[in-house]
Design an enzyme around this catalytic site. Structure first.
Site, PDB file in Angstrom:
ATOM      1  N   PRO A  20      57.955 -19.179  62.404  1.00 28.78           N
ATOM      2  CA  PRO A  20      56.664 -19.777  62.720  1.00 28.78           C
ATOM      3  C   PRO A  20      56.485 -21.221  62.275  1.00 28.78           C
ATOM      4  O   PRO A  20      55.472 -21.834  62.599  1.00 28.78           O
ATOM      5  CB  PRO A  20      55.677 -18.856  61.993  1.00 28.78           C
ATOM      6  CG  PRO A  20      56.461 -18.295  60.854  1.00 28.78           C
ATOM      7  CD  PRO A  20      57.864 -18.150  61.351  1.00 28.78           C
TER       8      PRO A  20
ATOM      9  N   ASP B 178      62.416 -26.512  70.876  1.00 29.22           N
ATOM     10  CA  ASP B 178      61.101 -26.396  71.487  1.00 29.22           C
ATOM     11  C   ASP B 178      60.040 -27.183  70.730  1.00 29.22           C
ATOM     12  O   ASP B 178      60.250 -27.630  69.592  1.00 29.22           O
ATOM     13  CB  ASP B 178      60.672 -24.926  71.508  1.00 29.22           C
ATOM     14  CG  ASP B 178      61.309 -24.161  72.662  1.00 29.22           C
ATOM     15  OD1 ASP B 178      61.941 -24.801  73.511  1.00 29.22           O
ATOM     16  OD2 ASP B 178      61.173 -22.921  72.700  1.00 29.22           O
TER      17      ASP B 178
ATOM     18  N   LYS C 158      57.648 -27.344  75.713  1.00 23.90           N
ATOM     19  CA  LYS C 158      56.667 -27.140  76.774  1.00 23.90           C
ATOM     20  C   LYS C 158      55.279 -27.021  76.144  1.00 23.90           C
ATOM     21  O   LYS C 158      55.106 -26.356  75.129  1.00 23.90           O
ATOM     22  CB  LYS C 158      56.959 -25.853  77.553  1.00 23.90           C
ATOM     23  CG  LYS C 158      58.318 -25.808  78.231  1.00 23.90           C
ATOM     24  CD  LYS C 158      58.456 -24.492  78.990  1.00 23.90           C
ATOM     25  CE  LYS C 158      59.826 -24.360  79.618  1.00 23.90           C
ATOM     26  NZ  LYS C 158      60.869 -24.150  78.605  1.00 23.90           N
TER      27      LYS C 158
ATOM     28  N   GLY D  91      60.817 -21.617  68.649  1.00 22.00           N
ATOM     29  CA  GLY D  91      59.840 -21.224  67.649  1.00 22.00           C
ATOM     30  C   GLY D  91      59.615 -19.724  67.635  1.00 22.00           C
ATOM     31  O   GLY D  91      59.704 -19.058  68.673  1.00 22.00           O
ATOM     32  N   GLY D  92      59.334 -19.187  66.457  1.00 18.98           N
ATOM     33  CA  GLY D  92      59.116 -17.742  66.336  1.00 18.98           C
ATOM     34  C   GLY D  92      60.381 -16.972  66.618  1.00 18.98           C
ATOM     35  O   GLY D  92      61.464 -17.297  66.120  1.00 18.98           O
ATOM     36  N   ASP D  93      60.261 -15.930  67.445  1.00 17.51           N
ATOM     37  CA  ASP D  93      61.416 -15.137  67.867  1.00 17.51           C
ATOM     38  C   ASP D  93      61.700 -15.439  69.332  1.00 17.51           C
ATOM     39  O   ASP D  93      60.774 -15.488  70.153  1.00 17.51           O
ATOM     40  CB  ASP D  93      61.126 -13.646  67.683  1.00 17.51           C
ATOM     41  CG  ASP D  93      62.320 -12.791  68.076  1.00 17.51           C
ATOM     42  OD1 ASP D  93      63.150 -12.511  67.198  1.00 17.51           O
ATOM     43  OD2 ASP D  93      62.430 -12.437  69.267  1.00 17.51           O
TER      44      ASP D  93
ATOM     45  N   ILE E 251      60.190 -12.866  72.041  1.00 18.34           N
ATOM     46  CA  ILE E 251      58.777 -12.502  72.105  1.00 18.34           C
ATOM     47  C   ILE E 251      58.024 -13.705  72.673  1.00 18.34           C
ATOM     48  O   ILE E 251      57.756 -14.687  71.971  1.00 18.34           O
ATOM     49  CB  ILE E 251      58.225 -12.090  70.723  1.00 18.34           C
ATOM     50  CG1 ILE E 251      58.965 -10.843  70.222  1.00 18.34           C
ATOM     51  CG2 ILE E 251      56.717 -11.820  70.808  1.00 18.34           C
ATOM     52  CD1 ILE E 251      58.480 -10.286  68.907  1.00 18.34           C
TER      53      ILE E 251
ATOM     54  N   THR F 269      58.582 -13.626  64.140  1.00 17.19           N
ATOM     55  CA  THR F 269      57.655 -13.970  65.206  1.00 17.19           C
ATOM     56  C   THR F 269      56.322 -14.463  64.635  1.00 17.19           C
ATOM     57  O   THR F 269      55.967 -14.153  63.487  1.00 17.19           O
ATOM     58  CB  THR F 269      57.429 -12.778  66.145  1.00 17.19           C
ATOM     59  OG1 THR F 269      56.695 -13.219  67.284  1.00 17.19           O
ATOM     60  CG2 THR F 269      56.682 -11.648  65.449  1.00 17.19           C
ATOM     61  N   ALA F 270      55.586 -15.241  65.449  1.00 14.03           N
ATOM     62  CA  ALA F 270      54.358 -15.875  64.967  1.00 14.03           C
ATOM     63  C   ALA F 270      53.359 -14.863  64.429  1.00 14.03           C
ATOM     64  O   ALA F 270      52.674 -15.125  63.439  1.00 14.03           O
ATOM     65  CB  ALA F 270      53.735 -16.685  66.100  1.00 14.03           C
TER      66      ALA F 270
ATOM     67  N   MET G 258      49.291 -17.834  72.596  1.00 17.17           N
ATOM     68  CA  MET G 258      48.975 -18.871  73.589  1.00 17.17           C
ATOM     69  C   MET G 258      47.641 -18.594  74.276  1.00 17.17           C
ATOM     70  O   MET G 258      47.513 -18.713  75.495  1.00 17.17           O
ATOM     71  CB  MET G 258      50.115 -18.969  74.631  1.00 17.17           C
ATOM     72  CG  MET G 258      51.442 -19.382  74.014  1.00 17.17           C
ATOM     73  SD  MET G 258      52.825 -19.299  75.166  1.00 17.17           S
ATOM     74  CE  MET G 258      53.147 -17.521  75.206  1.00 17.17           C
TER      75      MET G 258
ATOM     76  N   GLY H 234      50.082 -21.538  61.673  1.00 13.69           N
ATOM     77  CA  GLY H 234      50.269 -20.630  60.545  1.00 13.69           C
ATOM     78  C   GLY H 234      51.589 -20.827  59.840  1.00 13.69           C
ATOM     79  O   GLY H 234      52.619 -21.065  60.477  1.00 13.69           O
TER      80      GLY H 234
END
Length: 467
Positions: A224, A247, A269, A300-302, A305, A330-331, A383, A412
């Site tokens: 994250p 990203d 993006k 970012g994150g996983d 997901i 993941t976030a 998102m 976060g």
């Protein structure tokens, strides 16, 4: 360099440890692992020492004599009065036996370093007895960078040394092994696919000598945003990458951990603003790998997901390029932890559902709002900032109570994170009052009431104080 580092074979060679307590046992375990024929002598051996070394060493309860020392190739002294220690050290030196006295570097002919043991691969760190705690810290730092199966990789390479010698000219061998250790076959061994690695290795050895170096793609989750939440494997890959495609959600702090001379390409993006179209990203992954490069696709994150990692995996695999995945935090998990909030809780929520609030263009997300509203468990929306008003209204219209707690978590786990909490009926207000732009996560459900964060009232009071 105050001392010369060397690795000594102790297989079936006599080693003596004087002492019977915890220090003696620690040294004994090292010597047993090294294959020494071990004798432990002390006027009193602890119960733990006897139990741990039973059948692995000669255990003798008495004071040592000169003959014990003379019969050894190495002697460790872990206890004893000063005059005793001095006599034992003198006897060892007269006999030409190397001696180590625990915590007494002035008496030591050798020291035992902090050791990282990966079978065939051994790494040792020594501070020459000056700062053993520093040595242990450095060991932990290095250990984090070494794959758990790096010893298996050394064993694998050893099996092919003779074959490589017979098939590949001496002038080309070094380059061959460099390609091997940075390439997909080594990656297969490290991920546990030794059968596939053997098949690929035989093809490589028996293939044309002029065959171009084969590249590899790693699809890697960056977590994250907090660099401390990057996985150890992800860190290793970043520090070995030739090319990194990253990203918008990958933080500068994480990029700073990458190999300095790696090529870096931003392919992030944002809503309605794709710096690089998805098909071009996938084409770049394939092209760089075909140039023989180790490519890291950092997301970012996983990656799997809401990260389109599955599409990239399929494209790279279809192109015949070896591809491996490394998950990230993941976030939802990272942001919930940043807010000190559980996503599931026996008293409040028995399940958690992840959805995306993003849709193509300016359209509405295609979700089953009736099913989501009926769950009554934790709902995490990725998102969803731009559609927060609509998301809240649809859930309420389909039966979720307007009073349901929500938390909005922006950036976060990062230093500039922002956490605002309220109710589902206030969701749009929370976004506006907190000036939330994103990236942000919406957490909807009873657990959100437990989150750390500011309320609309607290934000209003702060604004009045500033005014």
């Amino acid at each position: 360099m105050n001392r010369f580092p060397a690795y000594i074979s102790l297989d079936d060679r006599p080693v003596l440890i004087i002492g019977g307590g915890a220090s003696a046992l620690a040294k004994a375990r090292l010597m047993v692992t090294a294959g020494a024929t071990l004798t432990v002598i002390g006027e009193k051996l602890s119960r733990e020492t006897k139990s741990a070394l039973k059948g692995k060493a000669r255990l003798i309860e008495r004071a040592p004599v000169v003959a014990d020392i003379e019969a050894s190739v190495l002697v460790f002294i872990t206890e004893g009065a000063n005059d005793q220690v001095e006599r034992w050290v003198e006897a060892a030196r007269i006999a030409g036996v190397l001696v180590n006295v625990v915590d007494r570097p002035e008496y030591c002919d050798f020291t035992t370093p902090s050791i990282i043991d990966r079978g065939r691969v051994t790494v040792s760190i020594s501070t020459d007895g000056a700062a053993p705690v520093l040595g242990r810290k450095l060991r932990a730092d290095i250990e984090a960078l070494l794959p758990s199966k790096v010893g298996s990789l050394a064993d694998f390479a050893d099996q092919y040394r003779d074959a490589v010698k017979s098939k590949i000219n001496e002038s080309e061998r070094r380059q061959f092994w460099e390609r091997f250790f940075e390439g997909p076959i080594a990656a297969q061994v490290l991920t546990g696919d030794e059968a596939g690695a053997h098949e690929a290795m035989l093809a490589l050895i028996n293939g044309p000598a002029s065959e171009a170096r084969e590249g590899v793609v790693h699809i890697v989750g960056a977590g994250p945003g907090d660099p401390d939440l990057l996985t150890i494997k992800a860190l290793r890959l970043l520090q070995r990458a030739d090319v990194i495609l990253y990203d918008r959600l990958v933080s500068d702090d994480i990029l700073a951990l990458a190999r300095r001379d790696a090529e870096r390409f931003y392919v992030g993006k944002a809503k309605a603003n794709h710096a690089v179209p998805q098909d071009e990203i996938e084409a770049r992954l394939v092209a760089f790998a075909r140039e023989g490069k180790m490519v890291v696709r950092l997301k970012g994150g996983d990656p799997f997901i809401f990260g389109r990692g599955g599409e990239e995996l399929e494209t790279v695999r279809a192109a015949g390029i070896p591809v491996f995945t490394t998950p990230g935090i993941t976030a939802a998990a990272g942001c919930a932890a940043a807010a000190n909030m559980a996503l599931t809780h026996r008293d409040h929520s028995q399940a958690v559902t992840f959805v995306t609030g993003h849709a193509k263009g300016e359209g509405e997300p295609d979700l089953d709002w009736s099913a989501l509203a009926a769950l009554k468990n934790t709902l995490v929306v990725y998102m969803g900032v731009s559609k927060a008003d609509s998301i809240g209204a649809k859930l309420i219209a389909h039966g979720r109570e307007a009073s349901t707690p929500v938390a909005v978590i922006e950036k976060g786990t990062r230093a500039d994170q922002k956490i605002i909490k309220g109710t589902l009926g206030q969701l749009g207000q929370l976004i506006d009052a907190g000036s939330v732009i994103g990236p942000a996560l919406l957490v909807i459900g009873e657990v959100a009431a437990l989150a750390d964060g500011e309320t609309l009232l607290a934000i209003a009071q702060k604004e009045r104080l500033v005014a």
